[in-house]
Every structure is written in C-alpha cells, then in structure tokens.
Design a protein around this motif. Structure first.
Motif, PDB file in Angstrom:
ATOM      1  N   THR A 207       0.935  -1.097   0.007  1.00 54.13           N
ATOM      2  CA  THR A 207      -0.012  -0.052   0.048  1.00 54.13           C
ATOM      3  C   THR A 207       0.814   1.256  -0.066  1.00 54.13           C
ATOM      4  O   THR A 207       0.563   2.179  -0.721  1.00 54.13           O
ATOM      5  CB  THR A 207      -0.966  -0.059   1.248  1.00 54.13           C
ATOM      6  OG1 THR A 207      -1.728  -1.092   1.138  1.00 54.13           O
ATOM      7  CG2 THR A 207      -1.678   1.421   1.316  1.00 54.13           C
ATOM      8  N   ARG A 210       2.383   1.724  -3.498  1.00 53.63           N
ATOM      9  CA  ARG A 210       1.546   2.270  -4.376  1.00 53.63           C
ATOM     10  C   ARG A 210       1.102   3.739  -4.206  1.00 53.63           C
ATOM     11  O   ARG A 210       0.995   4.661  -5.011  1.00 53.63           O
ATOM     12  CB  ARG A 210       0.064   1.401  -4.344  1.00 53.63           C
ATOM     13  CG  ARG A 210       0.134   0.020  -5.043  1.00 53.63           C
ATOM     14  CD  ARG A 210      -1.174  -0.391  -5.343  1.00 53.63           C
ATOM     15  NE  ARG A 210      -1.822  -0.853  -3.904  1.00 53.63           N
ATOM     16  CZ  ARG A 210      -1.753  -1.994  -3.309  1.00 53.63           C
ATOM     17  NH1 ARG A 210      -1.155  -2.667  -3.661  1.00 53.63           N
ATOM     18  NH2 ARG A 210      -2.584  -1.968  -2.097  1.00 53.63           N
ATOM     19  N   SER A 211       1.075   4.211  -2.965  1.00 53.69           N
ATOM     20  CA  SER A 211       0.727   5.606  -2.313  1.00 53.69           C
ATOM     21  C   SER A 211       2.046   6.621  -2.865  1.00 53.69           C
ATOM     22  O   SER A 211       1.655   7.717  -2.965  1.00 53.69           O
ATOM     23  CB  SER A 211       0.348   5.634  -1.136  1.00 53.69           C
ATOM     24  OG  SER A 211      -0.628   5.160  -0.903  1.00 53.69           O
TER      25      SER A 211
END
Length: 212
Positions: A207, A210-211
């Motif tokens: 996560t 991806r951020s």
C-alpha cells in the motif's frame, strides 16, 4: 493490527482446522526429535561440545526445507488454502529450491550462531531475517541473497514490532516449555499468528509503495 488482533485472526484461521494444524506440528517435531536423538555431548569436553554445536548447525541446514515446509503449511491455512503433512516436504520439491533454501539458511544460521556469543547481534540477525522462510515461498523470482536483502528491507523499522508480538506469547511459551506436548500444541497458534504478521506487513508495504 495489534498483537491481540493478530492472535484473534490466528485463532479464527485455526477454527475447524486444529487437527490438520496439530498433525503438521507433530510430524515436524518428530523429524527433529529423531535427528536430536542421534546427538549428544560431554559437557566437560570442549571438543565434544563443539562437535555438538557443529552437528546442530548441519542438521538445521539440512532440514531447513522442512522448516520452510512448516511455514508453507500455516501460511496456506491463513490464505484459506489446503495444507497437510505432505506440505512439510515441499521444500524438497526440486533440487534448485532445495539448494536455494539451504543456502539462505546456511547464511542466517551461521550469522545467528556467531552473533550468539554476544547475544544482542544474534537477536538482531534473527529479527532481520525472520521473514526469509516466507519470502522463499512468495518470491521464487529472487535469488537466496536477494531473499535475505528483501527480508532486511521489510523488517527495517519493524523489528521492535515483532519483538512485542513475541513478548505477547511469553506466558504461553513458559507453559509450553514445561513439556514437549506444550510446544507441539503452541506451534500452530504461534506460527499462524506469525503468518498473519507477515501478511499484514506485506500488505502495508504494498500500500505504501502504491501511494508513493
């Protein structure tokens, strides 16, 4: 996730699967008990003790695929997949995988054993490479050196988090050490909790990537 949540997730995973989980644990410890039955040492003889330590290292490395098989078993249960006693031996599925597993465990085992003379380095190395068995399974594209590097990367900043998870099992661990049966019973619970820790850490880092 908190330590309590990891443990609750582990118990939820094992619900209805305790027989399978325990059979894996029993066979695993029988294998290592058989190996240990062939080892002994004279505590008053330094050469005997050194041979015993060397033999322990060799056994740990040779049977490393079984340890990885144990990790595969409980990780599969966490993922809702099928696992059984046969899963313990999947580390021997190919010569290439066997050599990769033993190479990785050789490096980690030697680092931990050498670090044990100073205690703190041993703990540090152990925590740094704790995810190696999971990554050997999940990242077949990586060489054994890359697996070690990936474990270091994933555990960066999370070692104390893992220490706290271990400490949450301390009472269970003390009770389990009172008998071999206790260790066998605790292993599915602990290993399943550890598999949830790995899955959560992997999810958090994916996560974050991806951020970024």
């Amino acid at each position: 996730m908190t330590n309590l949540q990891y443990k609750q997730a582990a118990l939820a995973t094992l619900k209805g699967k305790w027989l399978t989980a325990l059979s894996i644990s029993i066979v695993y410890f029988l294998i290592f008990a058989l190996a240990a039955s062939r080892m002994s040492f004279d505590q008053d003889n330094l050469d005997s003790m050194l041979r015993f330590v060397a033999l322990n290292i060799v056994v740990t490395i040779v049977l490393a695929p079984v340890t990885v098989g144990r990790t595969i078993s409980y990780l599969r249960l966490v993922r809702g997949e099928t696992a059984g006693i046969g899963t313990l031996f999947e580390g021997f599925s190919s010569i290439r995988f066997y050599l990769k597993v033993t190479a990785a465990y050789t490096v980690v085992t030697l680092l931990v054993y050498l670090g044990s003379f100073l205690i703190v380095p041993a703990i540090y190395f152990y925590l740094m490479y704790r995810l190696v068995p999971f990554l050997l399974i999940d990242r077949p594209d990586l060489s054994f050196f890359q697996v070690l590097g990936e474990s270091r990367r994933m555990m960066h900043g999370h070692k104390w988090r893992l220490v706290k998870l271990y400490f949450s099992f301390i009472i269970w661990g003390i009770l389990a050490l009172l008998s071999t049966v206790g260790v066998v019973l605790l292993t599915p619970y602990f290993d399943t909790t550890m598999a949830h820790f790995y899955e959560q850490l992997k999810k958090e880092q994916q996560t974050a990537t991806r951020s970024a």
